[in-house]
Design a protein around this motif. Structure first.
Motif, PDB file in Angstrom:
ATOM      1  N   ASN A   1       0.842  -1.192   0.000  1.00 29.69           N
ATOM      2  CA  ASN A   1       0.000   0.000   0.000  1.00 29.69           C
ATOM      3  C   ASN A   1       0.877   1.242   0.000  1.00 29.69           C
ATOM      4  O   ASN A   1       1.778   1.378   0.840  1.00 29.69           O
ATOM      5  CB  ASN A   1      -0.935  -0.010   1.215  1.00 29.69           C
ATOM      6  N   LEU A   2       0.613   2.129  -0.941  1.00 26.33           N
ATOM      7  CA  LEU A   2       1.436   3.309  -1.189  1.00 26.33           C
ATOM      8  C   LEU A   2       0.624   4.567  -0.937  1.00 26.33           C
ATOM      9  O   LEU A   2      -0.580   4.600  -1.206  1.00 26.33           O
ATOM     10  CB  LEU A   2       1.933   3.307  -2.637  1.00 26.33           C
ATOM     11  N   LEU A   3       1.277   5.599  -0.456  1.00 24.62           N
ATOM     12  CA  LEU A   3       0.627   6.895  -0.305  1.00 24.62           C
ATOM     13  C   LEU A   3       0.670   7.629  -1.643  1.00 24.62           C
ATOM     14  O   LEU A   3       1.738   7.749  -2.251  1.00 24.62           O
ATOM     15  CB  LEU A   3       1.334   7.713   0.773  1.00 24.62           C
ATOM     16  N   ASP A   4      -0.467   8.116  -2.088  1.00 24.15           N
ATOM     17  CA  ASP A   4      -0.550   8.775  -3.389  1.00 24.15           C
ATOM     18  C   ASP A   4      -0.087  10.229  -3.255  1.00 24.15           C
ATOM     19  O   ASP A   4      -0.900  11.134  -3.036  1.00 24.15           O
ATOM     20  CB  ASP A   4      -1.978   8.698  -3.922  1.00 24.15           C
ATOM     21  N   ASP A   5       1.217  10.438  -3.397  1.00 22.14           N
ATOM     22  CA  ASP A   5       1.775  11.779  -3.186  1.00 22.14           C
ATOM     23  C   ASP A   5       1.572  12.707  -4.373  1.00 22.14           C
ATOM     24  O   ASP A   5       2.119  13.818  -4.383  1.00 22.14           O
ATOM     25  CB  ASP A   5       3.258  11.707  -2.799  1.00 22.14           C
ATOM     26  N   ARG A   6       0.773  12.291  -5.364  1.00 22.90           N
ATOM     27  CA  ARG A   6       0.330  13.230  -6.386  1.00 22.90           C
ATOM     28  C   ARG A   6      -0.677  14.216  -5.800  1.00 22.90           C
ATOM     29  O   ARG A   6      -0.903  15.292  -6.367  1.00 22.90           O
ATOM     30  CB  ARG A   6      -0.286  12.491  -7.573  1.00 22.90           C
ATOM     31  N   VAL A   7      -1.284  13.841  -4.669  1.00 28.25           N
ATOM     32  CA  VAL A   7      -2.207  14.721  -3.946  1.00 28.25           C
ATOM     33  C   VAL A   7      -1.369  15.643  -3.052  1.00 28.25           C
ATOM     34  O   VAL A   7      -0.511  15.177  -2.299  1.00 28.25           O
ATOM     35  CB  VAL A   7      -3.193  13.899  -3.108  1.00 28.25           C
ATOM     36  N   GLU A   8      -1.641  16.937  -3.114  1.00 31.95           N
ATOM     37  CA  GLU A   8      -0.754  17.926  -2.485  1.00 31.95           C
ATOM     38  C   GLU A   8      -0.583  17.715  -0.989  1.00 31.95           C
ATOM     39  O   GLU A   8       0.532  17.734  -0.475  1.00 31.95           O
ATOM     40  CB  GLU A   8      -1.284  19.339  -2.759  1.00 31.95           C
ATOM     41  N   TRP A   9      -1.683  17.478  -0.269  1.00 30.71           N
ATOM     42  CA  TRP A   9      -1.523  17.343   1.187  1.00 30.71           C
ATOM     43  C   TRP A   9      -0.810  16.039   1.560  1.00 30.71           C
ATOM     44  O   TRP A   9      -0.126  15.980   2.586  1.00 30.71           O
ATOM     45  CB  TRP A   9      -2.860  17.473   1.908  1.00 30.71           C
ATOM     46  N   VAL A  10      -0.943  15.006   0.719  1.00 26.66           N
ATOM     47  CA  VAL A  10      -0.212  13.758   0.976  1.00 26.66           C
ATOM     48  C   VAL A  10       1.283  13.968   0.753  1.00 26.66           C
ATOM     49  O   VAL A  10       2.114  13.469   1.519  1.00 26.66           O
ATOM     50  CB  VAL A  10      -0.759  12.618   0.095  1.00 26.66           C
ATOM     51  N   ALA A  11       1.634  14.726  -0.288  1.00 25.37           N
ATOM     52  CA  ALA A  11       3.046  15.054  -0.510  1.00 25.37           C
ATOM     53  C   ALA A  11       3.603  15.810   0.687  1.00 25.37           C
ATOM     54  O   ALA A  11       4.735  15.559   1.126  1.00 25.37           O
ATOM     55  CB  ALA A  11       3.191  15.879  -1.785  1.00 25.37           C
ATOM     56  N   GLY A  12       2.813  16.730   1.249  1.00 23.32           N
ATOM     57  CA  GLY A  12       3.251  17.446   2.444  1.00 23.32           C
ATOM     58  C   GLY A  12       3.429  16.511   3.630  1.00 23.32           C
ATOM     59  O   GLY A  12       4.380  16.657   4.416  1.00 23.32           O
ATOM     60  N   LEU A  13       2.531  15.540   3.753  1.00 25.14           N
ATOM     61  CA  LEU A  13       2.636  14.555   4.832  1.00 25.14           C
ATOM     62  C   LEU A  13       3.942  13.776   4.733  1.00 25.14           C
ATOM     63  O   LEU A  13       4.613  13.526   5.744  1.00 25.14           O
ATOM     64  CB  LEU A  13       1.446  13.603   4.777  1.00 25.14           C
ATOM     65  N   THR A  14       4.324  13.390   3.518  1.00 23.27           N
ATOM     66  CA  THR A  14       5.577  12.632   3.364  1.00 23.27           C
ATOM     67  C   THR A  14       6.790  13.482   3.728  1.00 23.27           C
ATOM     68  O   THR A  14       7.809  12.947   4.170  1.00 23.27           O
ATOM     69  CB  THR A  14       5.729  12.107   1.924  1.00 23.27           C
ATOM     70  N   ARG A  15       6.676  14.794   3.568  1.00 28.85           N
ATOM     71  CA  ARG A  15       7.807  15.677   3.890  1.00 28.85           C
ATOM     72  C   ARG A  15       7.952  15.887   5.400  1.00 28.85           C
ATOM     73  O   ARG A  15       9.076  15.987   5.901  1.00 28.85           O
ATOM     74  CB  ARG A  15       7.651  17.025   3.194  1.00 28.85           C
ATOM     75  N   VAL A  16       6.836  15.950   6.124  1.00 24.19           N
ATOM     76  CA  VAL A  16       6.929  16.231   7.561  1.00 24.19           C
ATOM     77  C   VAL A  16       7.090  14.963   8.391  1.00 24.19           C
ATOM     78  O   VAL A  16       7.470  15.037   9.558  1.00 24.19           O
ATOM     79  CB  VAL A  16       5.694  17.015   8.063  1.00 24.19           C
ATOM     80  N   SER A  17       6.815  13.806   7.810  1.00 24.36           N
ATOM     81  CA  SER A  17       6.892  12.551   8.557  1.00 24.36           C
ATOM     82  C   SER A  17       8.322  12.030   8.585  1.00 24.36           C
ATOM     83  O   SER A  17       9.052  12.161   7.602  1.00 24.36           O
ATOM     84  CB  SER A  17       5.978  11.500   7.928  1.00 24.36           C
ATOM     85  N   PRO A  18       8.733  11.412   9.680  1.00 27.24           N
ATOM     86  CA  PRO A  18      10.074  10.822   9.733  1.00 27.24           C
ATOM     87  C   PRO A  18      10.182   9.633   8.785  1.00 27.24           C
ATOM     88  O   PRO A  18       9.176   8.983   8.463  1.00 27.24           O
ATOM     89  CB  PRO A  18      10.212  10.371  11.190  1.00 27.24           C
ATOM     90  N   VAL A  19      11.388   9.349   8.334  1.00 29.79           N
ATOM     91  CA  VAL A  19      11.586   8.236   7.406  1.00 29.79           C
ATOM     92  C   VAL A  19      11.170   6.913   8.047  1.00 29.79           C
ATOM     93  O   VAL A  19      10.823   5.966   7.355  1.00 29.79           O
ATOM     94  CB  VAL A  19      13.046   8.192   6.923  1.00 29.79           C
TER      95      VAL A  19
END
Length: 259
Positions: A138-156
């Motif tokens: 299961n992958l996060l759809d970072d084409r969606v703007e707020w999901v892309a932001g989530l991937t940036r603020v979340s720890p690896v």
């Protein structure tokens, strides 16, 4: 990854088996159908089955499922939630099934934990000729703007390799599947992605990220601080600040057929 670190992470899930069962998503039904489509039958092994997220989708699809899971706590959750399913303790490296006994081997968010040098021959042993091996993620759809932001603020440790479509494609393209040998030959791997989603609130999405292996082994104070930053981000986003929302996802599938 060092072997000791790999073992620590892979063995961490049992400490949060209940939370894993409650918060982790299931898999897109279209992805499961595509994964098993070329198989000669519906005898399916869910390998590294965890608490049965993929198992339940397979049962709903009419498959004859055997679930194999190494962690006792995760296996107990699976048996509690799916008492009619045949669920065995075992691992990808030591599968407790006879030769050529399944038509499909599936692994949901689990194949990257396998030691394929050992697991590959085991999978080939239990898989009938013409059968299919597939991993689903299961992958996060970072084409969606707020999901892309989530991937940036979340720890690896919460969102890392294989968790977004581009990184998943790159990671699985180099994944070691069973090698061709005299006993079993496999065709070329295929990748596909299918739309998916999960209903979440800001709090339950944070709880989902907390079940990731890297988060489970993180020192408590550090983990709470990291998850607090994620919650603050979600509370500040219009799409996620108020009540339930759909987390946009894709289910990625890597499929290979035994010839």
């Amino acid at each position: 990854m060092k072997r000791d670190d790999h073992l620590l992470l892979s063995s961490s899930f049992g400490t949060a088996a209940g939370a894993y069962a409650e918060h982790r998503p299931d898999y897109a039904q279209a992805a499961v159908r595509w994964a098993i489509e070329p198989a000669p039958g519906l005898r399916v092994l869910d390998l590294g089955a965890g608490t049965g997220k993929l198992t339940a989708t397979l049962v709903a699809a009419g498959a004859e499922v055997t679930a194999v899971e190494p962690d006792p706590a995760m296996l107990a959750e699976l048996r509690r939630g799916l008492p009619a399913v045949r669920a065995l303790q075992g691992s990808a490296e030591a599968i407790p099934l006879p030769d050529a006994s399944v038509d499909v081997v599936l692994a949901g968010n689990a194949m990257h934990w396998f030691d394929m040098a050992v697991a590959g021959p085991e999978i080939a042993r239990v898989l009938a000729p013409g059968g299919v091996l597939a991993g689903l993620w299961n992958l996060l759809d970072d084409r969606v703007e707020w999901v892309a932001g989530l991937t940036r603020v979340s720890p690896v440790e919460a969102i890392g390799p294989r968790d977004t479509p581009a990184s998943w494609r790159a990671e699985t393209a180099g994944m070691h599947l069973p090698r061709t040998d005299a006993a079993a030959r496999f065709g070329s791997p295929e990748q596909a992605e299918f739309p998916h989603g999960q209903r979440r609130t800001a709090e339950s999405l944070v709880a989902t990220l907390a079940t990731r292996a890297g988060m489970l082994v993180m020192p408590e104070r550090e983990r709470e601080a990291a998850l607090g930053r994620v919650l603050a981000y979600l509370a500040g986003e219009p799409d996620t600040a108020h009540g339930e929302f759909t987390l946009p996802m894709l289910t990625g599938v890597l499929r290979v057929r035994r010839l």
